[in-house]
Design an enzyme around this catalytic site. Structure first.
Site, PDB file in Angstrom:
ATOM      1  N   LYS A 119       0.897  -1.195  -0.027  1.00  0.00           N
ATOM      2  CA  LYS A 119      -0.240  -0.006  -0.032  1.00  0.00           C
ATOM      3  C   LYS A 119       0.795   1.319   0.002  1.00  0.00           C
ATOM      4  CE  LYS A 119      -3.957  -2.021   2.152  1.00  0.00           C
ATOM      5  NZ  LYS A 119      -5.019  -1.920   3.098  1.00  0.00           N
ATOM      6  N   LYS A 132     -10.273 -11.600  -7.270  1.00  0.00           N
ATOM      7  CA  LYS A 132     -11.338 -11.661  -6.541  1.00  0.00           C
ATOM      8  C   LYS A 132     -12.372 -10.885  -6.731  1.00  0.00           C
ATOM      9  CE  LYS A 132     -10.748 -12.744  -2.419  1.00  0.00           C
ATOM     10  NZ  LYS A 132      -9.952 -13.015  -0.906  1.00  0.00           N
ATOM     11  N   LYS A 163     -14.965  -5.782  -2.393  1.00  0.00           N
ATOM     12  CA  LYS A 163     -15.725  -4.691  -2.041  1.00  0.00           C
ATOM     13  C   LYS A 163     -15.000  -3.365  -2.194  1.00  0.00           C
ATOM     14  CE  LYS A 163     -15.443  -4.810   3.021  1.00  0.00           C
ATOM     15  NZ  LYS A 163     -14.431  -6.137   3.060  1.00  0.00           N
TER      16      LYS A 163
END
Length: 329
Positions: A117, A198, A201
């Site tokens: 990140k 995948k 969300k």
């Protein structure tokens, strides 16, 4: 030094970050297995809103997502578990700081998620760096003997074990050292538009074409499935599972099976997509009906989570107190 005597109990703990709307992938891969475990163990299921603060966020959207996720966890049937919102159980952040005082910069520097990140970013929040200490606190507060963990979080749980053992050796036997276990296999749901990834969300627009959300209407589900990636094969054996050669078709077949549908008589992609649509709509319909009822009674949802948070506080307070005493506080 302080010690904490524990009574063996089978406890399971899972926290979901409210970083986006829950998806069909969350339902089939995680929420259903979580619901199935409710009567086998003492289950604590939380909404990890503190972990959402490690990156830039919109406070109003965070509150909205927490409310929606809290309601959906009840709607999918997690009503025999202790449900809570992480920030409403102060012991999580309190123990998180104490474990920061045990962790080293060398250990945190090696955390893969922080590296990923932070890669190419000029500056990141300090909380992203110290996030593994808070995650360790999330786990150790509940004294679990086993922690089911996927590959993406294994490194963090290994750090949790290291911190617990170091603390116990240095300051006294406070924490249970959890064993890492492989969680029950849930359905592996991939993005309809990119079946090599995948169905997540997080990120992108809320109406991403490859992601089915639990609150999507039948028309939206139909449109997304209709646009799902397949391939150019039109032979008699075109509708078959082959993850390497036919990832899109394989994904649709696995979704169909996980939603209780049948492949009997399906020989074309059009028929497959119709069957998947019908199965997904049938799966989501009762959840959406339950969600509507719960959303119409927000006081009930609030009470469920208030009771859950109170139980979490009572369960975790002795662990925090023992850790504080062991450190000399």
């Amino acid at each position: 030094m302080s010690t904490l005597t524990t009574t063996p109990v089978t406890r399971r703990l899972s926290l979901l970050k409210p970083t986006g709307h829950l998806t069909l992938g969350n339902l089939l891969g995680a929420l259903r297995p979580m619901a199935a475990q409710q009567h086998e163990a003492d289950c604590f299921y939380g909404i990890a809103d503190l972990h959402s603060l490690t990156v830039a966020h919109d406070p109003a959207r965070l509150r909205e997502l927490v409310t929606e996720q809290a309601t959906l966890l009840l709607a999918v049937g997690l009503d025999a578990s202790t449900l809570f919102v992480q920030s409403r159980v102060p012991t999580h952040s309190q123990l998180g700081y104490l474990l920061e005082c045990v962790a080293t910069t060398g250990e945190l520097n090696r955390m893969i998620q922080f590296k990923e990140k932070g890669h190419g970013v000029g500056s990141t929040r300090v909380s992203l760096y110290t996030y593994p200490a808070l995650m360790a606190a999330d786990i150790l507060l509940y004294r679990p003997t086993q922690v089911p963990v996927g590959d993406d979080q294994r490194q963090h749980v290994e750090l949790t074990r290291d911190l617990a053992m170091r603390f116990n050796t240095t300051y006294g036997q406070v924490f249970t050292i959890p064993e890492i276990t492989v969680p029950p296999a849930g359905a592996r749901v991939m993005d309809l538009a990119d079946p090599t990834s995948k169905m997540g969300k997080t990120g992108g627009r809320a109406d991403r074409a490859g992601v089915i959300h639990l609150r999507d209407s039948p028309d939206v589900v139909r449109r997304k499935v209709a646009r799902a990636v397949t391939d150019s094969d039109t032979g008699a054996l075109s509708v078959r599972a082959d993850r390497s050669l036919k990832p899109g078709v394989t994904n649709l077949l696995e979704i169909l099976a996980a939603c209780g549908g049948s492949t009997d008589g399906i020989t074309t992609y059009g028929a497959l997509k119709k069957a998947v649509t019908d199965a997904v709509v049938a799966t989501l319909s009762p959840i959406q009906a339950s969600y509507a009822e719960l959303a119409a009674d927000p006081a009930h949802v609030t009470e469920v989570y208030a009771v859950g948070a109170e139980r979490c506080r009572s369960v975790t307070a002795p662990v925090l107190a023992a850790a504080q005493a062991a450190l000399g506080l």
